[in-house]
Design an enzyme around this catalytic site. Structure first.
Site, PDB file in Angstrom:
ATOM      1  N   SER A 154       0.649  -1.332   0.134  1.00 35.34           N
ATOM      2  CA  SER A 154      -0.068   0.103   0.102  1.00 35.34           C
ATOM      3  C   SER A 154       0.803   1.162  -0.011  1.00 35.34           C
ATOM      4  O   SER A 154       2.129   1.087   0.520  1.00 35.34           O
ATOM      5  CB  SER A 154      -0.954   0.041   1.300  1.00 35.34           C
ATOM      6  OG  SER A 154      -1.403   1.175   1.587  1.00 35.34           O
ATOM      7  N   TYR A 192      -1.515  -0.744  10.718  1.00 36.64           N
ATOM      8  CA  TYR A 192      -1.778  -0.804   9.203  1.00 36.64           C
ATOM      9  C   TYR A 192      -0.406  -0.714   8.387  1.00 36.64           C
ATOM     10  O   TYR A 192      -0.008  -1.406   7.706  1.00 36.64           O
ATOM     11  CB  TYR A 192      -2.875  -0.091   8.604  1.00 36.64           C
ATOM     12  CG  TYR A 192      -3.124  -0.468   7.395  1.00 36.64           C
ATOM     13  CD1 TYR A 192      -3.676  -1.559   6.847  1.00 36.64           C
ATOM     14  CD2 TYR A 192      -2.878   0.230   6.249  1.00 36.64           C
ATOM     15  CE1 TYR A 192      -4.001  -2.117   5.685  1.00 36.64           C
ATOM     16  CE2 TYR A 192      -3.037   0.306   4.913  1.00 36.64           C
ATOM     17  CZ  TYR A 192      -3.703  -1.148   4.619  1.00 36.64           C
ATOM     18  OH  TYR A 192      -3.868  -1.333   3.156  1.00 36.64           O
TER      19      TYR A 192
END
Ligand code: NDP
Length: 254
Positions: free
Chosen positions: A149, A162
């Site tokens: 990501s 995350y």
């Protein structure tokens, strides 16, 4: 199915294939000729996707597997080898995003992100590295494509764990490439910005949800199909060409 498609003859494994990027990748890879093993926990979603792909002339094998469960992943690898053949393309995509402030002590959410986004990614690498090396030895293309990501590089309040898992996936990928690239296994990491999927719908933190919703209103997000076509392009390159790291962003996202 024509033999002249870009990914004809490839045997692919896609984790997180029950929705979002994984489902779109399964559709794209199958359309480009690959046989696809579909892994995730929601069996009915996988069965329905497999039925669609088969109706279009593809080969698809749905397998309900929790990516964090080492024995289940190993069993899936054996089933895939028996039913589809020797795997030469792995899309390591399953992931969860559960942001919250660290002072809220949502330890179960932190642990779930580490378990799926990092341990799960390594479970898949562990289960499929041997077939990937074997495929490369036979002289064909062989790909491990990990989905990280933009969060791997970003700094966002409440997204610390995350982002840490995604930074780990990016760094893991570059290090695995150093190990496997010399043996003709391509290792790629794809780092998307905002993509319209279910991912954000599992969030419970109100501030994080408000931030995401405001971003959704302000800019045009990527679709899962945008990322899927990048995955297929990466896998379809000539064997000696390795897109090692691709950051794919909505044009307006800064
Ligand atoms: P989705 O929520 O639509 O897909 C996530 C997938 O992961 C689902 O298929 C889910 O299936 C699967 N999954 C979750 N937990 C497990 C588990 N324990 N075992 C097996 N499968 C599991 O989101 P996306 O498609 O957006 O996410 C795919 C990847 O893309 C993730 O790694 C995410 O971090 C990354 N990403 C997404 C971005 C976005 O904006 N959407 C941006 C950047 C990266 P099931 O519940 O059936 O098990």
């Amino acid at each position: 199915m024509s033999q002249n498609l870009p990914l004809s003859g490839r045997i692919a494994v896609i984790t997180g294939a029950s929705s979002g990027i994984g489902e779109a990748a399964a559709r794209e890879l199958a359309e480009q000729g690959a046989a696809v093993a579909l892994l995730a926990r929601r069996k009915e979603r996988l069965d329905s996707l497999a039925a669609d792909l088969r109706a279009a002339g593809g080969r698809a094998l749905p397998l309900a597997v929790d990516a964090t469960d080492r024995a289940a992943v190993a069993e899936a690898a054996r089933t895939i080898a028996g039913e589809l053949g020797a795997v030469d393309l792995v899309i390591n995509n399953a992931g969860v995003m559960l942001p919250s402030g660290v002072e809220e002590h949502r330890v179960a959410d932190f642990e779930q992100m580490i378990a799926v986004n990092l341990t799960g990614v390594m479970r898949i690498v562990d289960a499929f590295v041997d077939p990937l090396i074997a495929a490369a030895k036979r002289g064909g293309p062989s790909d491990l494509i990990n989905i990280s990501s933009i969060g791997a590089h970003g700094v966002f309040p409440t997204f610390a764990v995350y982002c840490a898992t995604k930074a780990a996936v990016t760094h893991l990928s570059r290090n695995l490439r150093a190990e496997l690239g010399p043996r003709h296994v391509r290792v790629s990491v794809i780092e998307p910005g905002f993509v319209n999927t279910e991912l954000q719908s599992h969030m419970t933190d109100e501030a994080a949800k408000a931030w995401i919703e405001s971003a959704r209103r302000q800019i045009t997000w990527l679709s899962a199909a945008d990322v899927a076509s990048t995955i297929a392009f990466t896998a379809g390159l000539p064997r000696h060409v390795n897109l090692q790291q691709v950051t794919i962003m909505p044009t307006q996202q800064v």
